[in-house]
Design an enzyme around this catalytic site. Structure first.
Site, PDB file in Angstrom:
ATOM      1  N   HIS A 130      -2.183   4.563  -7.996  1.00 20.40           N
ATOM      2  CA  HIS A 130      -2.449   3.246  -7.612  1.00 20.40           C
ATOM      3  C   HIS A 130      -0.882   2.718  -7.413  1.00 20.40           C
ATOM      4  O   HIS A 130      -0.866   1.780  -6.528  1.00 20.40           O
ATOM      5  CB  HIS A 130      -3.389   2.690  -8.611  1.00 20.40           C
ATOM      6  CG  HIS A 130      -3.338   1.015  -8.297  1.00 20.40           C
ATOM      7  ND1 HIS A 130      -4.484   0.449  -7.875  1.00 20.40           N
ATOM      8  CD2 HIS A 130      -2.600   0.148  -8.752  1.00 20.40           C
ATOM      9  CE1 HIS A 130      -4.250  -0.906  -7.824  1.00 20.40           C
ATOM     10  NE2 HIS A 130      -3.011  -1.053  -8.525  1.00 20.40           N
ATOM     11  N   GLU A 131      -0.181   2.711  -8.389  1.00 25.12           N
ATOM     12  CA  GLU A 131       1.203   2.100  -8.451  1.00 25.12           C
ATOM     13  C   GLU A 131       2.049   2.648  -7.549  1.00 25.12           C
ATOM     14  O   GLU A 131       2.690   1.999  -6.494  1.00 25.12           O
ATOM     15  CB  GLU A 131       1.811   2.248  -9.703  1.00 25.12           C
ATOM     16  CG  GLU A 131       1.084   1.789 -10.856  1.00 25.12           C
ATOM     17  CD  GLU A 131       0.713   0.268 -10.581  1.00 25.12           C
ATOM     18  OE1 GLU A 131       1.447  -0.632 -10.119  1.00 25.12           O
ATOM     19  OE2 GLU A 131      -0.302  -0.130 -11.163  1.00 25.12           O
ATOM     20  N   HIS A 134       0.849   0.958  -4.154  1.00 19.16           N
ATOM     21  CA  HIS A 134       1.945  -0.471  -3.984  1.00 19.16           C
ATOM     22  C   HIS A 134       3.053  -0.315  -3.474  1.00 19.16           C
ATOM     23  O   HIS A 134       3.578  -0.829  -2.465  1.00 19.16           O
ATOM     24  CB  HIS A 134       1.981  -0.974  -5.354  1.00 19.16           C
ATOM     25  CG  HIS A 134       0.578  -1.805  -5.638  1.00 19.16           C
ATOM     26  ND1 HIS A 134       0.110  -2.701  -4.832  1.00 19.16           N
ATOM     27  CD2 HIS A 134       0.091  -1.814  -7.081  1.00 19.16           C
ATOM     28  CE1 HIS A 134      -0.876  -3.210  -5.542  1.00 19.16           C
ATOM     29  NE2 HIS A 134      -1.062  -2.903  -6.772  1.00 19.16           N
ATOM     30  N   GLU A 204      -4.491  -5.567  -4.214  1.00 16.08           N
ATOM     31  CA  GLU A 204      -5.317  -4.479  -5.200  1.00 16.08           C
ATOM     32  C   GLU A 204      -6.297  -3.800  -4.698  1.00 16.08           C
ATOM     33  O   GLU A 204      -6.174  -2.468  -5.118  1.00 16.08           O
ATOM     34  CB  GLU A 204      -5.996  -5.197  -6.433  1.00 16.08           C
ATOM     35  CG  GLU A 204      -4.859  -5.937  -7.475  1.00 16.08           C
ATOM     36  CD  GLU A 204      -3.819  -5.035  -7.989  1.00 16.08           C
ATOM     37  OE1 GLU A 204      -4.097  -3.867  -8.319  1.00 16.08           O
ATOM     38  OE2 GLU A 204      -2.525  -5.406  -7.734  1.00 16.08           O
TER      39      GLU A 204
END
Length: 307
Positions: A130-131, A134, A204
């Site tokens: 997930h990071e 980003h 998100e």
């Protein structure tokens, strides 16, 4: 569409900063705020990532000091087609993580010791994917600069508070007098929180999908979000409470909810994110993976993945 929306929201945040300067000091105050904003943007572009990592007591690790964790991030970065980011660990019992950096070539990911202790390997992989999403989407610069500007608005609110205590609300340079001071004290920080919330929520869901695709295990990420959300409400994160403007950078809101800063969450509802990841799992044909042991008690290591 998301890029345009984020750009408009960033412009709104800058406008709030200039408006706060005007309310406190008229045209002169707005000009000073403009100079501050320009300086902060330059500072944020080159150094905000280091500042945020320092705020949260993050320490850099490598293959020697945290072999399993570093190796996992390296594997995920390769899958994502990204340069290897710097890897940090925060000595914090609350499970959480964030990414920062001005571009993929100068990026960093950070996880707390609580996250490495509570989650299993597949769940940690989902969180770090997930990071990395980003980073791949180039969200990190926007999120870091947002934290810097929102923090500056809070700083102006603190100035307004002191101004009220010492009669500054009657300053002849303040076009609205006491009303302007109160607006700078209350309305501007609240508006900044709403803009932060909008920016974070825009990003998100995209990072959740990207993380699911990078890790290949959307259900593990969904499980991780559930665990992190439950723990975050029970375990206080002192560094995040001291720096609430950085809260939107984390995968789950790290604030306890005991402060005014938490009146509006900067994150989408975890239940909705989990439901969306379950839908993505069906779309990708994913199946639940056998759960592994958390990394604080690995069978062949005595020091743990963070050394």
């Amino acid at each position: 569409m998301n890029t345009m929306r984020t750009g408009l929201l960033m412009a709104a945040l800058m406008g709030l900063f200039l408006a706060a300067g005007y309310l406190l000091g008229g045209q002169q105050g707005m000009f000073i705020a403009f100079l501050m904003a320009a300086g902060m943007n330059i500072l944020a572009y080159w150094n905000a990532d280091k500042m945020v990592l320092r705020m949260h007591g993050a320490r850099q690790v490598d293959r020697q000091t945290a072999p399993e964790f570093y190796g996992l991030v390296e594997e995920l970065a390769q899958r994502a087609g990204l340069p290897m980011p710097k890897v940090y660990i925060m000595d914090n019992p609350q499970p959480n993580a964030f990414a920062t950096g001005r571009n993929p070539e100068n990026a960093a990911v950070a996880a707390t010791t609580g996250l490495l202790r509570i989650l299993d390997r597949d769940e940690i992989a989902g969180v770090m994917a997930h990071e990395l999403a980003h980073i791949r989407h180039r969200d990190t610069l926007v999120m870091t600069m947002t934290a810097t500007i929102a923090g500056a608005i809070s700083m102006l609110a603190t100035y307004a508070r002191f101004g009220m205590m010492f009669g500054g609300g009657r300053d002849r340079n303040n076009p609205l007098g006491l009303i302007g001071t109160i607006a700078a004290l209350v309305v501007m920080p609240l508006a900044a929180m709403l803009v932060q919330m909008a920016i974070s929520r825009t990003r998100e869901y995209g990072a959740d999908r990207g993380g699911a695709e990078i890790s290949g295990q959307p259900l593990a990420l969904a499980s991780a979000l559930g665990k992190i959300s439950n723990a975050a409400h029970q375990i206080v994160n002192p560094a995040a409470e001291a720096n609430p403007a950085t809260a939107h950078m984390f995968i789950i809101n790290p604030l306890s909810g005991m402060r005014m800063d938490n009146l509006f969450s900067t994150h989408p509802d975890p239940g909705k994110r989990i439901a969306e990841l379950q839908r993505i799992a069906g779309e990708l044909g994913s199946v639940p993976q056998q759960q592994t042991e958390p990394w604080d008690t690995p069978p062949n290591h005595t020091a743990g993945p963070w050394g």
